[in-house]
Design an enzyme around this catalytic site. Structure first.
Site: not given
Ligand code: URA
Length: 433
Positions: A82, A161, A168, A183, A187
């Site tokens: 990632h 999320d 947020r 977050s 994923k």
């Molecule tokens: N990328 C994400 O997937 N989540 C965040 O909170 C910030 C950047």
């Protein structure tokens, strides 16, 4: 349980327990907790932070809030990578076939998204015929057969999320290490990989601008991944200028293909080898990171990486002839050079501004509905530390319209030249286990 009690507990700096965290995530996902209470909790976390145990529970609760990809019918240790994102980052496209050629199963879910260029899926669609649409069974089959598949995200992955991140974004609570780390990791965990290599970018063109902030985020994610039973490590890599030379969908594919042929820009090759060797090591296909790197270099030199790439492209419906014939890529009508107006050494390249320039040419989406032009973008001819004479080409624009004067100016303004020599920036700052 009452949401107000959870908010007050965190507001007062106390540790939330597993039940409270899971209850909040479930109820919020189901629409039973209003946004104003969820934002109050996000703000309390922003100020009071979460310890390791709380972060791990929040990650797991969000990972379980929707579908999870079950990769258990694929043999071996499945590895994923990632990146926190940056301009010109095409590493996934080179890295996935590279590590698959080393025997590591890569079952990658990718997205389109908004930004300077398309996401990995958009970029891959620059290969004529290539498709990331497939059923879960086909996805698993491809990985079992070829050790590689890239699919578009289907189903309902981490809805908690999605909701919380959107909230947020409008409540000033994005910038919390606890919330960012959980977050991102939620994923990755829902996507099913056993081993996760994180490329955390640092610098002016990155989400995290300072090395300290990048290291803090990387450590937080590695701790979460390890705590929830995934082999996780992070590489901190430079994003003070775009990665490689190409920014744009087809242009980036070409550059990624070049890496697999043993050609292409040195920084992209190095980052692929560094990230790839950790993936191979974590997936137990080499006894050390050094041995993994030697294996990957041999895979490129022997042409095996290109063979896996061709199989990957063919399996997903693409025309593998593009690997040997660049005329098959979508090509822009105009190539327009942006030239230096003074001499000197390049001390800064505003990566984000170049990203905006690529987007203005049509390479990226500002809204979900926008169409991408796969052919357009830009190619950097000069990078940080290079010496430039007046009239030298800094960047070549690939455009499908003739009048791009505003893009030319933006590109020119992205370059800062100084009289004294400038050192080339470091590419890899840290590797964190
Ligand atoms: N990328 C994400 O997937 N989540 C965040 O909170 C910030 C950047």
């Amino acid at each position: 349980m009452r949401m107000v009690d959870i908010i007050e507990k965190k507001r007062d700096g106390k540790e939330l327990n597993k039940n409270e965290i899971w209850w909040f995530v479930e109820q919020y996902t189901d629409g039973k907790i209003p946004d104003y209470q969820a934002s109050a909790l996000a703000m309390a976390i922003y100020f009071q932070d979460m310890n390791q145990a709380e972060r791990a529970e929040l990650t797991l609760a969000m990972a379980h809030s929707g579908d999870q990809i079950d990769l258990s019918s694929i043999a071996g240790i499945k590895a994923d990578k990632h990146s926190t994102g940056g301009v010109g980052d095409k590493t996934t496209i080179a890295l996935a076939p590279l590590v698959a050629a080393a025997g590591v199963p890569v079952a990658k879910m990718s997205g389109r998204g908004l930004g300077h260029t398309g996401g990995t899926i958009d970029k891959l669609e620059a290969i004529p015929g290539f498709s990331c649409d497939m059923s879960t069974d086909e996805f698993i089959d491809h990985v079992n057969k070829n050790l590689i598949a890239v699919a578009g995200q289907t189903g309902n992955l981490t809805p908690a999320d999605k909701k919380l991140y959107a909230l947020r974004d409008v409540t000033g609570t994005v910038n919390s290490t606890a919330l960012i780390a959980s977050s991102i990791m939620s994923k990755k965990i829902a996507s099913g990989a056993d081993a996760i290599v994180l490329d955390v970018k640092t610098g002016s063109g990155a989400f995290m601008k300072t090395l300290d902030d990048s290291v803090e985020l990387a450590q937080a994610m590695v701790e979460i991944g390890t705590k929830v039973g995934r082999k996780t490590m992070a590489v901190i890599s430079d994003m003070n200028q775009p990665l490689g030379l190409a920014v744009g969908n087809a242009l980036e594919i070409k550059e990624a293909v070049d890496i697999l042929k043993g050609e292409g820009p040195a920084d992209v090759r190095e980052l692929c080898l560094v990230l790839g060797s950790h993936m191979v090591y974590l997936a137990k296909k080499a006894d050390s990171v050094k041995a993994a790197r030697a294996k990957l270099e041999e895979i490129i030199d022997s042409g095996q990486a290109v063979d896996v790439l061709k199989t990957f492209i063919q399996t997903q419906g693409g025309d593998a002839a593009i690997v040997d014939d660049e005329s098959l890529y979508p090509t822009a009508k105009f190539q327009i050079e942006v030239k230096a107006e003074e001499e000197g050494y390049i001390s800064e390249i505003a990566a984000n501004q170049l990203g905006v320039a690529a987007m203005q040419l049509g390479a990226g989406r500002a809204t979900k509905e926008d169409e991408i032009d796969l052919a357009v973008g830009l190619v950097l001819e000069k990078k940080m530390g290079d010496q430039v004479r007046k009239g030298d080409t800094l960047v070549t624009l690939h455009a499908n319209r003739e009048d791009v004067s505003e893009v030319q100016q933006l590109v020119l303004d992205s370059y800062k030249l100084v009289k004294e020599e400038v050192a080339k920036p470091t590419l890899i700052y840290k590797e964190i286990y």
